[in-house]
Design a protein around this motif. Structure first.
Motif, mmCIF file in Angstrom:
data_model
loop_
_atom_site.group_PDB
_atom_site.id
_atom_site.type_symbol
_atom_site.label_atom_id
_atom_site.label_comp_id
_atom_site.label_asym_id
_atom_site.label_seq_id
_atom_site.Cartn_x
_atom_site.Cartn_y
_atom_site.Cartn_z
ATOM 1 N N ARG A 250 36.286 37.972 44.741
ATOM 2 C CA ARG A 250 37.056 39.208 44.612
ATOM 3 C C ARG A 250 37.884 39.270 43.329
ATOM 4 O O ARG A 250 38.118 40.349 42.793
ATOM 5 N N CYS A 259 41.481 45.424 41.176
ATOM 6 C CA CYS A 259 41.678 44.563 42.339
ATOM 7 C C CYS A 259 41.145 45.270 43.578
ATOM 8 O O CYS A 259 41.454 46.439 43.810
ATOM 9 N N PRO A 260 40.352 44.590 44.400
ATOM 10 C CA PRO A 260 39.808 45.245 45.594
ATOM 11 C C PRO A 260 40.865 45.560 46.646
ATOM 12 O O PRO A 260 40.599 46.332 47.570
ATOM 13 N N GLU A 261 42.053 44.981 46.524
ATOM 14 C CA GLU A 261 43.119 45.235 47.488
ATOM 15 C C GLU A 261 44.010 46.401 47.073
ATOM 16 O O GLU A 261 44.318 47.272 47.875
#
Length: 299
Positions: A250, A259-261
């Motif tokens: 990730r 950022c995947p979050e």
């Protein structure tokens, strides 16, 4: 470099295909690959593979008693393999008929099982830095890299309290502690980035200053990240773990990507021969980490 999840998946793969088969031939093709001489590699021939184990990022093919007599045949043996940075294990349902030619290509060692027309595997290594290592030993603890390993983070007995005990008194950055094989077995550069991102923790955080809540969060991130990576790697053909590893990461290796979050930009700290990646918004309160030469935080 294969880390714990890829090596564990490879262990499962190899255990299902090699256990119960007999080693017909173990042939070193590159002179550098074999790190031991007593017992000789030929002592592995004629023995059955009784199990395939893992010690950190070391693969361990346990071999039963030999078919003959004499010191080399007394008791079990172990073929302990470390793939290093660019080593690969390639399984063949049927090995090539032509014998390997020393000095040609990346092939370092071939193990034939059940005879000349049977299955087996090749150990290969690309690049100029030859670090792939094979040890033929009576006990895996005879291999220095195995003897110094810390606990395995996927062992059921490894709890948050176990992690707290390992971190106590270590006045070092948590990134370096996670990568230290003498502290914790199997975690390397890539998964330490992934674990710290999942724990929402700066890689520059001092290991001995974590609170109880932070340690519990780090333990949960550590075990969940590694187990999820093992699950992704299971079933991937032997010799091709790199693509699967990269697709599941990730933050590591994704400098400049979102950022995947949180959608923020993933940043990097570069070193001479490696780098780390992190999300400032998720892990450092928005602050950018300085590079190693400055060794401080930048606003």
């Amino acid at each position: 470099m294969p880390e714990l999840p890829e090596v564990e998946a490879l262990r499962v793969f190899l255990d299902g295909r090699a256990t119960g088969r007999r080693v017909a031939r173990a042939l070193p093709v590159a002179f550098h690959v074999l790190k031991t001489y007593d017992p000789p590699l030929t002592a592995a021939e004629g023995r059955a593979v009784t199990a395939v184990a893992r010690h950190g990022t070391f693969l361990d093919l346990a071999l039963g008693p030999g078919p003959g007599s004499g010191a080399a045949s007394d008791g079990p043996l172990h073929l302990v393999v470390h793939l290093a940075r660019t080593g690969r294990l390639r399984w063949h349902d049927r090995l090539p008929a032509a014998p390997p030619r020393p000095g040609k290509g990346p092939l370092a060692l071939r193990v034939a099982l059940d005879g000349p027309d049977g299955p087996g595997f090749d150990l290969t290594e690309a690049g100029t830095q030859k670090r792939l290592a094979v040890h033929c030993v009576r006990d895996p603890a005879e291999v220095p890299g195995v003897a110094r390993l810390g606990p395995d983070p996927l062992d059921p007995s490894f709890t948050a309290a176990s992690l707290a005990a390992l971190l106590a008194g270590r006045n070092r950055r948590i990134k370096g502690v996670l990568r230290d094989q003498g502290v914790l077995a199997g975690v390397g550069n890539a998964y330490s980035d992934e674990i710290l991102h999942a724990a929402r923790m700066s890689p520059f955080r001092q290991a001995d200053r974590l609170t109880g809540e932070e340690t519990a969060r780090l333990h949960a991130a550590l075990t969940t990240t590694l187990r999820d990576a093992v699950d992704r790697s299971l079933g991937v053909a032997a010799g091709r773990p790199k693509g699967e590893k990269k697709s599941g990461l990730r933050v590591h290796g994704r400098t400049g990507e979102p950022c995947p979050e949180c959608g923020g930009t993933i940043r990097e700290v570069a070193y001479r021969d490696s780098s780390l990646q992190y999300c400032p918004a998720c892990q450092t309160g928005g602050r950018l980490l300085a590079d190693r030469r400055m060794s401080r935080l930048l606003k």
